[in-house]
Motif scaffolding. Structure first.
Motif, mmCIF file in Angstrom:
data_model
loop_
_atom_site.group_PDB
_atom_site.id
_atom_site.type_symbol
_atom_site.label_atom_id
_atom_site.label_comp_id
_atom_site.label_asym_id
_atom_site.label_seq_id
_atom_site.Cartn_x
_atom_site.Cartn_y
_atom_site.Cartn_z
ATOM 1 N N VAL A 99 0.845 -1.188 0.000
ATOM 2 C CA VAL A 99 0.000 0.000 0.000
ATOM 3 C C VAL A 99 0.886 1.245 0.000
ATOM 4 C CG1 VAL A 99 -1.755 1.284 1.304
ATOM 5 C CG2 VAL A 99 -1.831 -1.228 1.222
ATOM 6 N N SER A 100 0.546 2.226 -0.813
ATOM 7 C CA SER A 100 1.363 3.434 -0.910
ATOM 8 C C SER A 100 1.363 4.194 0.416
ATOM 9 C CB SER A 100 0.843 4.347 -2.023
ATOM 10 O OG SER A 100 -0.349 5.002 -1.627
ATOM 11 N N GLN A 101 2.496 4.817 0.719
ATOM 12 C CA GLN A 101 2.595 5.591 1.958
ATOM 13 C C GLN A 101 1.711 6.840 1.904
ATOM 14 O OE1 GLN A 101 4.266 5.068 5.082
ATOM 15 N NE2 GLN A 101 4.013 3.035 4.180
ATOM 16 N N ARG A 102 1.369 7.288 0.723
ATOM 17 C CA ARG A 102 0.431 8.415 0.624
ATOM 18 C C ARG A 102 -0.904 8.059 1.259
ATOM 19 N NH1 ARG A 102 -3.605 9.317 -2.573
ATOM 20 N NH2 ARG A 102 -3.011 7.615 -3.987
ATOM 21 N N LYS A 103 -1.396 6.848 0.994
ATOM 22 C CA LYS A 103 -2.652 6.404 1.600
ATOM 23 C C LYS A 103 -2.506 6.237 3.108
ATOM 24 C CE LYS A 103 -4.599 4.060 -2.434
ATOM 25 N NZ LYS A 103 -5.139 2.776 -2.957
ATOM 26 N N VAL A 104 -1.347 5.761 3.539
ATOM 27 C CA VAL A 104 -1.101 5.607 4.983
ATOM 28 C C VAL A 104 -1.106 6.979 5.656
ATOM 29 C CG1 VAL A 104 0.552 4.842 6.727
ATOM 30 C CG2 VAL A 104 0.234 3.490 4.634
ATOM 31 N N ASP A 105 -0.413 7.947 5.058
ATOM 32 C CA ASP A 105 -0.344 9.293 5.628
ATOM 33 C C ASP A 105 -1.732 9.926 5.699
ATOM 34 O OD1 ASP A 105 2.377 9.052 5.874
ATOM 35 O OD2 ASP A 105 2.849 10.174 4.049
ATOM 36 N N GLU A 106 -2.532 9.729 4.660
ATOM 37 C CA GLU A 106 -3.885 10.280 4.659
ATOM 38 C C GLU A 106 -4.708 9.695 5.793
ATOM 39 O OE1 GLU A 106 -5.348 9.395 0.789
ATOM 40 O OE2 GLU A 106 -4.270 11.045 -0.196
ATOM 41 N N TRP A 107 -4.559 8.401 6.035
ATOM 42 C CA TRP A 107 -5.312 7.759 7.113
ATOM 43 C C TRP A 107 -4.830 8.255 8.477
ATOM 44 C CZ3 TRP A 107 -4.606 4.752 11.402
ATOM 45 C CH2 TRP A 107 -5.727 4.102 11.915
ATOM 46 N N ILE A 108 -3.510 8.354 8.652
ATOM 47 C CA ILE A 108 -2.956 8.796 9.938
ATOM 48 C C ILE A 108 -3.381 10.226 10.258
ATOM 49 C CG2 ILE A 108 -0.790 9.419 11.108
ATOM 50 C CD1 ILE A 108 0.485 6.981 9.818
ATOM 51 N N ASP A 109 -3.489 11.063 9.241
ATOM 52 C CA ASP A 109 -3.876 12.456 9.466
ATOM 53 C C ASP A 109 -5.273 12.580 10.065
ATOM 54 O OD1 ASP A 109 -1.479 13.413 8.544
ATOM 55 O OD2 ASP A 109 -2.194 13.826 6.511
ATOM 56 N N GLU A 110 -6.101 11.554 9.902
ATOM 57 C CA GLU A 110 -7.488 11.627 10.357
ATOM 58 C C GLU A 110 -7.830 10.606 11.427
ATOM 59 O OE1 GLU A 110 -9.940 11.259 6.925
ATOM 60 O OE2 GLU A 110 -9.132 13.052 5.949
ATOM 61 N N GLY A 120 -5.238 -1.212 8.439
ATOM 62 C CA GLY A 120 -5.182 -2.335 7.513
ATOM 63 C C GLY A 120 -6.520 -2.592 6.847
ATOM 64 N N ARG A 121 -7.594 -2.534 7.632
ATOM 65 C CA ARG A 121 -8.921 -2.756 7.050
ATOM 66 C C ARG A 121 -9.311 -1.615 6.106
ATOM 67 N NH1 ARG A 121 -9.815 -5.622 12.035
ATOM 68 N NH2 ARG A 121 -10.059 -3.705 13.250
ATOM 69 N N ALA A 122 -8.924 -0.388 6.474
ATOM 70 C CA ALA A 122 -9.300 0.779 5.671
ATOM 71 C C ALA A 122 -8.689 0.740 4.276
ATOM 72 C CB ALA A 122 -8.886 2.064 6.390
ATOM 73 N N VAL A 123 -7.495 0.161 4.147
ATOM 74 C CA VAL A 123 -6.835 0.105 2.835
ATOM 75 C C VAL A 123 -6.910 -1.288 2.228
ATOM 76 C CG1 VAL A 123 -5.281 2.009 3.396
ATOM 77 C CG2 VAL A 123 -4.570 -0.338 3.912
ATOM 78 N N ASN A 124 -7.778 -2.135 2.806
ATOM 79 C CA ASN A 124 -8.022 -3.486 2.278
ATOM 80 C C ASN A 124 -6.744 -4.319 2.221
ATOM 81 O OD1 ASN A 124 -9.774 -5.510 1.332
ATOM 82 N ND2 ASN A 124 -9.274 -5.041 -0.805
ATOM 83 N N ALA A 125 -5.916 -4.213 3.271
ATOM 84 C CA ALA A 125 -4.673 -4.993 3.334
ATOM 85 C C ALA A 125 -4.933 -6.356 3.959
ATOM 86 C CB ALA A 125 -3.625 -4.236 4.139
ATOM 87 N N ASP A 126 -4.086 -7.311 3.603
ATOM 88 C CA ASP A 126 -4.121 -8.620 4.260
ATOM 89 C C ASP A 126 -3.314 -8.588 5.549
ATOM 90 O OD1 ASP A 126 -5.486 -10.074 2.074
ATOM 91 O OD2 ASP A 126 -3.632 -9.672 0.969
ATOM 92 N N LEU A 127 -2.154 -7.898 5.492
ATOM 93 C CA LEU A 127 -1.231 -7.881 6.620
ATOM 94 C C LEU A 127 -0.762 -6.455 6.898
ATOM 95 C CD1 LEU A 127 1.063 -10.872 5.528
ATOM 96 C CD2 LEU A 127 -0.813 -10.976 7.174
ATOM 97 N N VAL A 128 -0.422 -6.201 8.147
ATOM 98 C CA VAL A 128 0.237 -4.963 8.549
ATOM 99 C C VAL A 128 1.639 -5.316 9.027
ATOM 100 C CG1 VAL A 128 0.278 -3.025 10.164
ATOM 101 C CG2 VAL A 128 -1.902 -3.803 9.214
ATOM 102 N N LEU A 129 2.642 -4.627 8.475
ATOM 103 C CA LEU A 129 3.998 -4.708 9.019
ATOM 104 C C LEU A 129 4.191 -3.484 9.892
ATOM 105 C CD1 LEU A 129 6.912 -5.604 9.388
ATOM 106 C CD2 LEU A 129 7.455 -4.568 7.172
ATOM 107 N N LEU A 130 4.260 -3.707 11.193
ATOM 108 C CA LEU A 130 4.427 -2.624 12.154
ATOM 109 C C LEU A 130 5.890 -2.536 12.557
ATOM 110 C CD1 LEU A 130 3.147 -0.491 14.052
ATOM 111 C CD2 LEU A 130 2.849 -2.330 15.736
ATOM 112 N N ILE A 131 6.473 -1.353 12.359
ATOM 113 C CA ILE A 131 7.857 -1.078 12.739
ATOM 114 C C ILE A 131 7.820 -0.137 13.937
ATOM 115 C CG2 ILE A 131 10.080 -0.141 11.992
ATOM 116 C CD1 ILE A 131 9.057 -0.540 9.069
ATOM 117 N N GLU A 132 8.329 -0.573 15.067
ATOM 118 C CA GLU A 132 8.323 0.254 16.273
ATOM 119 C C GLU A 132 9.748 0.636 16.648
ATOM 120 O OE1 GLU A 132 4.914 -0.915 19.166
ATOM 121 O OE2 GLU A 132 5.690 -2.803 18.357
#
Length: 224
Positions: A99-110, A120-132
């Motif tokens: 998923v493009s980071q542009r879509k991620v940034d748009e989601w995080i902004d709201e 993950g559900r909002a962008v219809n992903a199967d998996l989330v890779l979380l980097i902490e």
């Protein structure tokens, strides 16, 4: 299948590397990396499998959480890292759809970035890779750069109620490993980009085939 090279092909490859090496003699770091690449190619590669192959053939969203104590100050670095990891995964993991980071940034902004399963559900992903990142520092004292971060990776299955598929505390990542760089030699922005590239490479190697010895001259990159 065993890979073989004819004598003519060996000679051609080594001649190409020799020409490039002559052109890059003034840059010690480039020369080290070029020679490493030449040896790697002539040996036919020495790839090892990924620790985690769960991202293959999946739609994946990459989210990087900055250190909680410096969330605002390190938000830019976290976004850079997520974007760099996304590109490396897209280039190297078979069948992946990142998923493009542009879509991620748009989601995080709201939304609350802590609700990564919702992302993950909002962008219809199967998996989330979380980097902490538990910390992310660029300086060793006031006059030297030395990148230092601590990374934990988690892969979550969005389609299976947020089940943890794989996780790994990567621990500390240093760059350069053995010494610092004087702050007058490059800007903080450039060093941050270099450090982010190193960390992103260390992260992505967990998910695709790679040469385990490719980073042996990594400190040489610090002075480029």
């Amino acid at each position: 299948m065993t890979r073989s090279h004819s004598p003519r092909r060996h000679a051609s490859l080594w001649f190409s590397f020799a020409l490039a090496a002559v052109a890059l003699v003034p840059s010690t770091g480039c020369l080290h990396l070029l020679l490493a690449t030449g040896i790697y190619v002539m040996q036919g590669g020495n790839l090892v499998p990924p620790e985690c192959d769960a991202l293959e053939e999946k739609r994946v969203v990459v989210l990087c959480r900055p250190p909680a104590s410096h969330e605002f100050r390190q938000a830019g670095a976290a976004r850079q890292l997520a974007d760099r990891v996304s590109g490396l995964l897209q280039d190297n993991v078979p069948g992946i759809d990142v998923v493009s980071q542009r879509k991620v940034d748009e989601w995080i902004d709201e939304n609350d970035p802590g609700e990564f399963e919702e992302l993950g559900r909002a962008v219809n992903a199967d998996l989330v890779l979380l980097i902490e990142l538990s910390h992310f520092e660029l300086f060793n004292g006031q006059t030297m750069y030395q990148g230092n971060t601590d990374v934990t990776l988690t892969v979550v299955d969005v389609k299976d109620k947020g089940r943890r598929v794989w996780d790994k505390p990567m621990g500390e990542v240093l760059f350069p490993i053995h010494s610092g760089i004087a702050v007058q030699d490059k800007s903080a922005q450039q060093f941050q980009r270099d450090f982010v590239a190193v960390v992103a490479n260390e992260i992505s190697r967990n998910f695709h085939k790679h040469d385990p010895h490719a980073n042996f001259a990594i400190d040489a990159l610090a002075n480029k």
